[in-house]
Design a protein around this motif. Structure first.
Motif, mmCIF file in Angstrom:
data_model
loop_
_atom_site.group_PDB
_atom_site.id
_atom_site.type_symbol
_atom_site.label_atom_id
_atom_site.label_comp_id
_atom_site.label_asym_id
_atom_site.label_seq_id
_atom_site.Cartn_x
_atom_site.Cartn_y
_atom_site.Cartn_z
ATOM 1 N N ALA A 111 -5.650 1.969 4.918
ATOM 2 C CA ALA A 111 -6.279 1.721 3.618
ATOM 3 C C ALA A 111 -7.549 2.549 3.460
ATOM 4 O O ALA A 111 -7.818 3.106 2.381
ATOM 5 C CB ALA A 111 -6.592 0.232 3.469
ATOM 6 N N ILE A 112 -8.343 2.637 4.523
ATOM 7 C CA ILE A 112 -9.566 3.454 4.473
ATOM 8 C C ILE A 112 -9.217 4.913 4.255
ATOM 9 O O ILE A 112 -9.837 5.611 3.425
ATOM 10 C CB ILE A 112 -10.373 3.269 5.775
ATOM 11 C CG1 ILE A 112 -10.938 1.849 5.864
ATOM 12 C CG2 ILE A 112 -11.517 4.288 5.842
ATOM 13 C CD1 ILE A 112 -11.597 1.528 7.194
ATOM 14 N N ASP A 113 -8.224 5.404 4.980
ATOM 15 C CA ASP A 113 -7.827 6.807 4.861
ATOM 16 C C ASP A 113 -7.326 7.141 3.461
ATOM 17 O O ASP A 113 -7.548 8.247 2.959
ATOM 18 C CB ASP A 113 -6.751 7.146 5.891
ATOM 19 C CG ASP A 113 -7.275 7.128 7.318
ATOM 20 O OD1 ASP A 113 -8.504 7.192 7.496
ATOM 21 O OD2 ASP A 113 -6.453 7.034 8.253
ATOM 22 N N ARG A 172 -14.886 -2.319 12.945
ATOM 23 C CA ARG A 172 -14.447 -1.371 13.970
ATOM 24 C C ARG A 172 -13.726 -0.175 13.341
ATOM 25 O O ARG A 172 -13.933 0.977 13.745
ATOM 26 C CB ARG A 172 -13.533 -2.071 14.974
ATOM 27 C CG ARG A 172 -13.196 -1.213 16.188
ATOM 28 C CD ARG A 172 -12.658 -2.073 17.312
ATOM 29 N NE ARG A 172 -11.365 -2.648 16.988
ATOM 30 C CZ ARG A 172 -10.916 -3.797 17.483
ATOM 31 N NH1 ARG A 172 -11.683 -4.525 18.283
ATOM 32 N NH2 ARG A 172 -9.719 -4.248 17.163
ATOM 33 N N SER A 173 -12.903 -0.434 12.358
ATOM 34 C CA SER A 173 -12.175 0.642 11.682
ATOM 35 C C SER A 173 -13.128 1.566 10.939
ATOM 36 O O SER A 173 -12.971 2.790 10.960
ATOM 37 C CB SER A 173 -11.150 0.045 10.711
ATOM 38 O OG SER A 173 -10.209 -0.756 11.389
ATOM 39 N N GLU A 189 -5.601 -3.425 12.712
ATOM 40 C CA GLU A 189 -6.492 -2.263 12.674
ATOM 41 C C GLU A 189 -5.799 -1.056 12.046
ATOM 42 O O GLU A 189 -6.417 -0.326 11.249
ATOM 43 C CB GLU A 189 -6.978 -1.924 14.087
ATOM 44 C CG GLU A 189 -8.042 -0.841 14.109
ATOM 45 C CD GLU A 189 -8.645 -0.663 15.487
ATOM 46 O OE1 GLU A 189 -8.562 0.459 16.013
ATOM 47 O OE2 GLU A 189 -9.183 -1.652 16.035
ATOM 48 N N GLU A 190 -4.531 -0.842 12.371
ATOM 49 C CA GLU A 190 -3.818 0.301 11.795
ATOM 50 C C GLU A 190 -3.698 0.160 10.280
ATOM 51 O O GLU A 190 -3.811 1.158 9.553
ATOM 52 C CB GLU A 190 -2.427 0.420 12.415
ATOM 53 C CG GLU A 190 -2.437 0.914 13.860
ATOM 54 C CD GLU A 190 -1.027 1.160 14.386
ATOM 55 O OE1 GLU A 190 -0.066 1.007 13.602
ATOM 56 O OE2 GLU A 190 -0.897 1.496 15.572
ATOM 57 N N LEU A 201 0.841 -1.198 0.000
ATOM 58 C CA LEU A 201 0.000 0.000 0.000
ATOM 59 C C LEU A 201 0.877 1.249 0.000
ATOM 60 O O LEU A 201 0.560 2.243 -0.677
ATOM 61 C CB LEU A 201 -0.936 0.000 1.208
ATOM 62 C CG LEU A 201 -1.945 1.156 1.254
ATOM 63 C CD1 LEU A 201 -2.892 1.104 0.066
ATOM 64 C CD2 LEU A 201 -2.736 1.133 2.559
ATOM 65 N N ALA A 202 1.981 1.209 0.736
ATOM 66 C CA ALA A 202 2.904 2.345 0.753
ATOM 67 C C ALA A 202 3.495 2.599 -0.638
ATOM 68 O O ALA A 202 3.693 3.754 -1.040
ATOM 69 C CB ALA A 202 4.023 2.098 1.767
#
Length: 385
Positions: free
Chosen positions: A93-95, A114-115, A87-88, A65-66
């Protein structure tokens, strides 16, 4: 190849982006309207030259992803998969705006929910069906999720993901895959009233490395598989994910002969590369020979064992191959190494230098996208002062 060899030192990988685009276009033509997804783990360097005919990219780790972020890949193209997502990672990914997240386990479903709640959004999600390995979920787990899906306000469950393995040469294996997946989806429709809007399948087609005619065998397998997938896509909204089959043919690996010796009648050529860089699927103990070119003209032939620079008897590139008579300084080029080998080699072993990486196209010429990298700092202990 001779011109490229003059511009890149050895060892180096050169990835032909024209060839990559041509292969993608040929696959897309065979698939017709079916969207094509590139699994970037096969070769993240090719992301810098992603053809327009590729609709999605599959990302399987925070590091991948990076890479997408660094190359400013459109997040709407990203399907974020991978068996180990925290979770991070999911929040990241959502952000970034990743279009679809794959849930590989019941825990993943909870983490994504939860995220999503933390970000006040609804996440587009596909549920991965296991093919009998560590990837994906058991069918019963998916059934339990679908049975209560209306309670999952944080998720927009789109459909399913299915992949069982790579280098499938037998069409009957792919037929079985497709029928298993189709039967599963039908059961989810009949039992839970769930109608998917996104179905991702990785056929794992075999890229031919060793047994000519290479391109013809690739095309024959693609043609047959495409008919199966078109029939499937007529029933369900299919996206086809490929990595190896898309990228394999576009890679060249350049290595130089550094020493020549004869031991017990065997002619050895010691190269400045080795298995720390170059790896072909199914070439156990270097018993099979990929396409190799020697950049010289010579009438005399000799049979060689091609070895790398590592202190292990396993460092054999090819155990026995007839080539033009070699001299120290000759450059060898290994073809069809565009998939996985650049990232799968045991790069840190013996703290050897990692190879240079270049992209090539007729219009853009040669572009160095990663210089040589010294690996010894990664193997050196560091103590606080």
């Amino acid at each position: 190849m001779r011109e490229l060899a003059q511009k890149v030192s050895t060892p180096s990988f050169v990835f032909d982006t024209d060839r990559f685009a041509s292969c993608a276009a040929e696959i897309k033509a065979a698939l017709g309207d079916i969207p094509l997804c590139f699994s970037i783990k096969a070769n993240p360097f090719l992301l810098a030259a992603l053809p327009d005919c590729i609709s999605k990219v599959e990302v399987c780790s925070p590091g991948e992803l990076a890479i997408c972020k660094a190359l400013r890949i459109d997040p709407k193209k990203i399907i974020y998969s991978g068996v180990n997502k925290g979770e991070e990672d999911i929040l990241d990914a959502i952000d970034y705006g990743a279009d679809i997240l794959t849930a590989e386990s019941v825990r993943h479903v909870s983490l994504i929910r939860r995220s999503a709640a933390l970000r006040g959004t609804r996440v587009r999600t596909i549920l991965r069906l296991s093919g009998g390995n560590q990837f994906g979920m058991d069918e019963k787990d998916i059934e339990q999720i679908l049975a209560v899906r209306d309670a999952y306000s944080e998720l927009e469950i789109l459909g399913f993901h299915y992949y069982t393995g790579t280098q499938k040469k037998k069409t009957k294996v792919i037929e079985k895959d497709v029928e298993t997946f189709r039967s599963f989806i039908r059961r989810m429709e009949n039992d839970y009233g769930f109608h998917p809007t996104h179905v991702e399948y990785g056929p794992g087609l075999a890229a031919e490395y060793f047994d000519p005619p290479l391109e013809e065998k690739d095309r024959e397998l693609l043609t047959y598989t495409a008919r199966l997938l078109q029939d499937f896509a007529a029933e369900y909204p299919l996206t086809v994910e490929m990595g190896r089959f898309l990228a394999a043919s576009c890679g060249l690996y350049f290595t130089r002969v550094e020493d020549l010796k004869t031991t017990d009648g065997t002619h050895y050529a010691i190269c400045d590369g080795g298995i720390n860089h170059l790896k072909y699927y199914g070439q156990m103990m270097a018993m099979q020979t990929p396409p190799i070119y020697v950049l010289k003209d010579a009438d005399k032939k000799e049979t060689y064992t091609l070895s790398g620079s590592l202190c292990t008897t396993a460092d054999l590139l090819v155990r026995s191959v007839e080539l033009p008579a070699l001299e120290i300084g000759d450059v060898l080029v290994f073809d069809r190494c565009g998939a996985y080998t650049v990232t799968e080699g045991i790069g840190l072993f013996l703290s050897r230098t990692l190879p240079r990486i270049a992209l090539y196209s007729v219009r853009g010429g040669l572009q160095i996208v990663r210089g040589t990298v010294e690996s010894h700092p990664l193997n050196t202990p560091s103590f606080p002062e």
